[in-house]
Design an enzyme around this catalytic site. Sequence first.
Site, PDB file in Angstrom:
ATOM      1  N   GLU A 155      -2.038   0.901   7.754  1.00 15.49           N
ATOM      2  CA  GLU A 155      -1.479  -0.867   7.218  1.00 15.49           C
ATOM      3  C   GLU A 155      -0.629  -0.115   6.698  1.00 15.49           C
ATOM      4  OE1 GLU A 155      -2.876  -3.397   4.829  1.00 15.49           O
ATOM      5  OE2 GLU A 155      -1.420  -4.980   4.399  1.00 15.49           O
ATOM      6  N   HIS A 210       0.477  -1.110   0.031  1.00 17.58           N
ATOM      7  CA  HIS A 210      -0.020  -0.254  -0.534  1.00 17.58           C
ATOM      8  C   HIS A 210       0.555   1.301  -0.446  1.00 17.58           C
ATOM      9  CE1 HIS A 210      -3.335  -2.605   0.389  1.00 17.58           C
ATOM     10  NE2 HIS A 210      -2.933  -3.377   1.402  1.00 17.58           N
ATOM     11  N   HIS A 243       2.605  -7.534   5.373  1.00 18.91           N
ATOM     12  CA  HIS A 243       1.033  -6.838   4.787  1.00 18.91           C
ATOM     13  C   HIS A 243       1.117  -6.930   6.461  1.00 18.91           C
ATOM     14  CE1 HIS A 243      -0.273  -6.126   1.189  1.00 18.91           C
ATOM     15  NE2 HIS A 243       0.695  -5.767   0.383  1.00 18.91           N
ATOM     16  N   GLU A 256       1.715 -11.553   6.697  1.00 20.36           N
ATOM     17  CA  GLU A 256       0.438 -10.405   6.867  1.00 20.36           C
ATOM     18  C   GLU A 256       0.871 -10.881   8.555  1.00 20.36           C
ATOM     19  OE1 GLU A 256      -1.710  -9.152   5.776  1.00 20.36           O
ATOM     20  OE2 GLU A 256      -2.877  -9.811   3.596  1.00 20.36           O
TER      21      GLU A 256
END
Length: 468
Positions: A298, A284, A351, A418
């Site tokens: 995030e 992102h 992430h 993650e």
Amino acid sequence: MRKGVFVAFCLLLAAVLIGPVGHTSAAPYFRDVGTTHRAAKEIYYLAQGKMVQGSSSGYFYPSKNVTRAEAAAIIGRTLNFDGTQRATKFKDVGKGNFASGYIQEAVEKNIISGYNDGTFRPNQFVTRGEMALLINRAYSLGGNTISTAIQQLMAKGIAQGLADGTFGQDQPIIRADFAVFIARAINPKFRVHYQFTAVQQATVNASTLNVRQGPSTNFSTVAVLKKGEKVEILHIVGNWAYVRASGIEGFVHTAYLSGMSPSNPTDRLLQYVKTQTIIIDPGHGDYDPGAVANGLKEKDINLSVALKVKSLFEDTGFRIALTREKDVFVPLSGRVDFAKKMNGDIFVSIHTNSGGGTGTETYYYSAAATNPYVEKSKKLAQCIQKRLVEAWNAADRGVKKGDLHVLRENNMPAVLVELGFIDRKEDAKKLGSSYWQGEAAKAIYLGILDYYASESGLNFQPLYDRVQ
Ligand SMILES: [Zn+2]
């Protein structure tokens, strides 16, 4: 043959072999070892190499415990360290300590370390577990924790464990056993079992080259090789190589071999890591915040962890590149294009999860049609996942198959981690904490090293030590 007769026979054979060579001093003899002690042949072997000594009155004290200073000295002598007494970095090891030169060199070579309070505790006894780790580091056997070090000793025929089936890792080791382990570590002929699997080949570059029983000129010569002869190398002990040529096995000095990769394990490691480029991909950025909850975005967490991973890799020799180093938007295809353009060797995307779960998971792409590195991706995912779960004591959601653009469209081992769930209070506490972000970065660093260590078979100890 009974053992006593066998030992006597070996000594006789050794005397015959040593005889014609001339310069070797009289075979050592210790009153409390005699010819029948169970460790006699290993003790006399190391004594021949001047690696262990007895008292001036001729005793070896085989049942005495080994201190940390003695261990450093014995290992240092097997590696031909210059033992000249000198100042050390430890407040409790002065220049006057008999082992000061060995201790300081062993520390510089990452074989032994001191304690956090700046002491070395030279008179503390070495446990069997610590001995296993020392041997792994000294002879680059690959184990970097006590348990993996013990596994390596067992696998290589250097240790068998105690009668009760355990290794006794917390028990102090005695001099007789220490001698047995060291003799087996340096000379495979003493091992319980060994297989000669050449790690590399080389060519003799001296007009004649003595093959010796041990890794120093104190050992007698068992054969002579001629210039241009090819040798296979099983392992390296300091500046000596254990070789096989024309059916003979023994030690030669590496200065007289050509065509070897660097003999110093640290040099070999540096040479290898310089060939590797690691791509870190913080997910992102900019107008794409990723998941948002608990006052956290995030994109910020991903970037912060990625930058910490980068700084851990700086000065290791690895090349490392981030798909973004600021709060900017990079499309998924741009991230993959960047990795390919940089000739990346591995790709790690970072992430943060959401959706109400808790814990850590790592993805890889499992269909070889686009990214052929399925097995390596899976291995990399397992290595990083394991370290992350340990570091955060997080719920282990496991390694999963994922059809994600940055994994699927890549052409290198690629994984996506993650870290935790931003919308779960307990996970968010760690995700938003600079300290825990640092621990995650360390875990990713160590996971990547685990992957490379298993890929290359090299000893990554110096790089592990940077964060431990
Ligand atoms: Zn994301």
